[in-house]
Write an enzyme that holds these catalytic residues in place. Structure first.
Site, PDB file in Angstrom:
ATOM      1  N   ARG A 119     -35.191  64.821 -33.281  1.00 26.64           N
ATOM      2  CA  ARG A 119     -36.181  65.717 -33.866  1.00 26.64           C
ATOM      3  C   ARG A 119     -35.978  67.102 -33.270  1.00 26.64           C
ATOM      4  O   ARG A 119     -35.674  67.231 -32.079  1.00 26.64           O
ATOM      5  CB  ARG A 119     -37.607  65.243 -33.561  1.00 26.64           C
ATOM      6  CG  ARG A 119     -38.135  64.206 -34.528  1.00 26.64           C
ATOM      7  CD  ARG A 119     -38.365  64.805 -35.918  1.00 26.64           C
ATOM      8  NE  ARG A 119     -38.799  63.834 -36.900  1.00 26.64           N
ATOM      9  CZ  ARG A 119     -37.984  63.161 -37.730  1.00 26.64           C
ATOM     10  NH1 ARG A 119     -36.686  63.358 -37.702  1.00 26.64           N
ATOM     11  NH2 ARG A 119     -38.467  62.311 -38.605  1.00 26.64           N
TER      12      ARG A 119
ATOM     13  N   GLU B 170     -38.033  73.456 -39.413  1.00 25.29           N
ATOM     14  CA  GLU B 170     -37.230  73.271 -40.639  1.00 25.29           C
ATOM     15  C   GLU B 170     -37.986  73.769 -41.860  1.00 25.29           C
ATOM     16  O   GLU B 170     -39.195  73.550 -41.951  1.00 25.29           O
ATOM     17  CB  GLU B 170     -36.907  71.783 -40.806  1.00 25.29           C
ATOM     18  CG  GLU B 170     -35.975  71.279 -39.721  1.00 25.29           C
ATOM     19  CD  GLU B 170     -35.678  69.787 -39.836  1.00 25.29           C
ATOM     20  OE1 GLU B 170     -35.991  69.180 -40.880  1.00 25.29           O
ATOM     21  OE2 GLU B 170     -35.139  69.238 -38.869  1.00 25.29           O
TER      22      GLU B 170
ATOM     23  N   HIS C 235     -30.338  68.433 -41.737  1.00 22.98           N
ATOM     24  CA  HIS C 235     -31.096  67.173 -41.609  1.00 22.98           C
ATOM     25  C   HIS C 235     -30.541  66.099 -42.554  1.00 22.98           C
ATOM     26  O   HIS C 235     -31.252  65.624 -43.450  1.00 22.98           O
ATOM     27  CB  HIS C 235     -32.594  67.419 -41.849  1.00 22.98           C
ATOM     28  CG  HIS C 235     -33.465  66.391 -41.189  1.00 22.98           C
ATOM     29  ND1 HIS C 235     -34.718  66.647 -40.697  1.00 22.98           N
ATOM     30  CD2 HIS C 235     -33.261  65.058 -40.957  1.00 22.98           C
ATOM     31  CE1 HIS C 235     -35.236  65.543 -40.191  1.00 22.98           C
ATOM     32  NE2 HIS C 235     -34.371  64.563 -40.333  1.00 22.98           N
TER      33      HIS C 235
END
Ligand code: DGY
Length: 323
Positions: free
Chosen positions: A242, A271, A289
């Protein structure tokens, strides 16, 4: 009996959406735009189940509405640090996730990043596409050897172990592990791995460090400037866990001043925003991602949500209940 009313917050693989629509009274987000917090507050009062994912922020304030119809948040993804699970629990809402099905593909992306950074693949591709390649020479884009090097894995759950599998059996890497709880001896033995007590013990001993711990408050900025300073000068950091686990400002400094050798990131603190200082760092490989982004895995994640929901509404304990 009427079907449970279910909201899917983003587009999912078609095969899963189709099956879901047969089982539930389903609303899809056909525009595929992230919902706002007020959309969520409203949805919690109107649906029996909401199926959020990592792009949906569900802090405590979202759960403060007067009437809650929702009984379950069946998250599409293994990480759930975007959901305030205590607040959900406080309103009697169950939370599930989708472990296991994405471990292999996420470890593949971690290994992809590790190899790309070590062998300077991003730099090489940019050079070639931009017409700057002048041909082979003995000193061109010299990288770091991966085979036989030492890999430190922080967080030795399913994805951490899938990474160890690749690194140990594929590349003969020595594996060091740091994990919250003791890892069973037979699991360590599988990869000839050694567990060390703390992150501080691990960092100075590694050529590569790969993060596989959960996100959330407990691990926010686990990798900060002090810990980056403990890494070897040519060591490489990989984050597919993360974004919040790494202090991006501290990492940018370490990359620019060369106090570490390089980094590979698949996840970011805010993000889809990526700080300018990171975008400009040549010794960094950036991916948007993509950890679980294969057709097979994204479908498996959806069907795992379906299984959790079916169990829940049939009165059984969903296998992936996290709150
Ligand atoms: C996860 O599963 O947590 C991924 O990061 C998003 O799919």
């Amino acid at each position: 009996m009427s079907k449970p009313k279910v909201l899917v917050t983003r587009r999912w693989p078609e095969a899963v959406e189709r099956r879901m629509a047969e089982v539930f009274d389903l609303d899809l987000n056909t525009a595929d735009k992230p919902l706002s917090q007020s959309d969520f507050r409203d949805a919690l009062g109107r649906y029996d189940a909401i199926l959020p994912t990592v792009t949906d922020k569900l802090p405590a304030t979202v759960f403060e509405g007067p009437s809650m119809r929702a009984r379950i948040l069946a998250n599409y993804g293994v990480g759930f640090s975007h959901i305030d699970t205590d607040a959900a629990k406080g309103r009697g809402i169950a939370v599930t996730n989708t472990p296991d099905v994405l471990s292999e593909c996420t470890a593949d992306i971690a290994m992809t990043l590790l190899l790309m950074v070590a062998r300077r693949a991003g730099e090489g591709e940019r050079e070639l596409r931009e017409g700057r390649w002048t041909g082979w020479r003995p000193t061109h884009l010299i990288g770091t050897r991966v085979s036989g090097a030492t890999l430190g894995i922080i967080g030795f759950g399913r994805i951490g172990q899938a990474m160890a599998q690749r690194a140990h059996f594929g590349f003969g890497m020595k594996i060091l592990v740091q994990n919250r709880s003791p890892v069973p001896a037979e699991v360590l033995a599988r990869y000839n791995a050694v567990q060390v007590p703390t992150v501080e013990d691990l960092l100075p001993q590694c050529d590569f460090v790969s993060l596989h711990c959960p996100g959330g408050k407990a691990n926010r900025h686990l990798i900060n400037s002090r810990r980056l300073d403990l890494m070897r000068a040519n060591a490489i950091l990989i984050n597919t866990a993360r974004g919040e686990v790494v202090d991006e400002h501290a990492l940018a400094q370490a990359l620019w001043f060369g106090t570490i050798g390089g980094a590979g990131l698949d996840v970011f603190e805010r993000e889809p925003l990526v700080p300018e200082a990171l975008l400009g760092a040549d010794n960094l490989v950036l991916l948007p991602h993509l950890g679980s982004a294969t057709r097979q895995t994204r479908e498996a994640m959806g069907f795992r949500v379906l299984e959790n929901l079916t169990d829940f509404f049939d009165g059984r304990q969903p296998r992936d209940r996290v709150a």
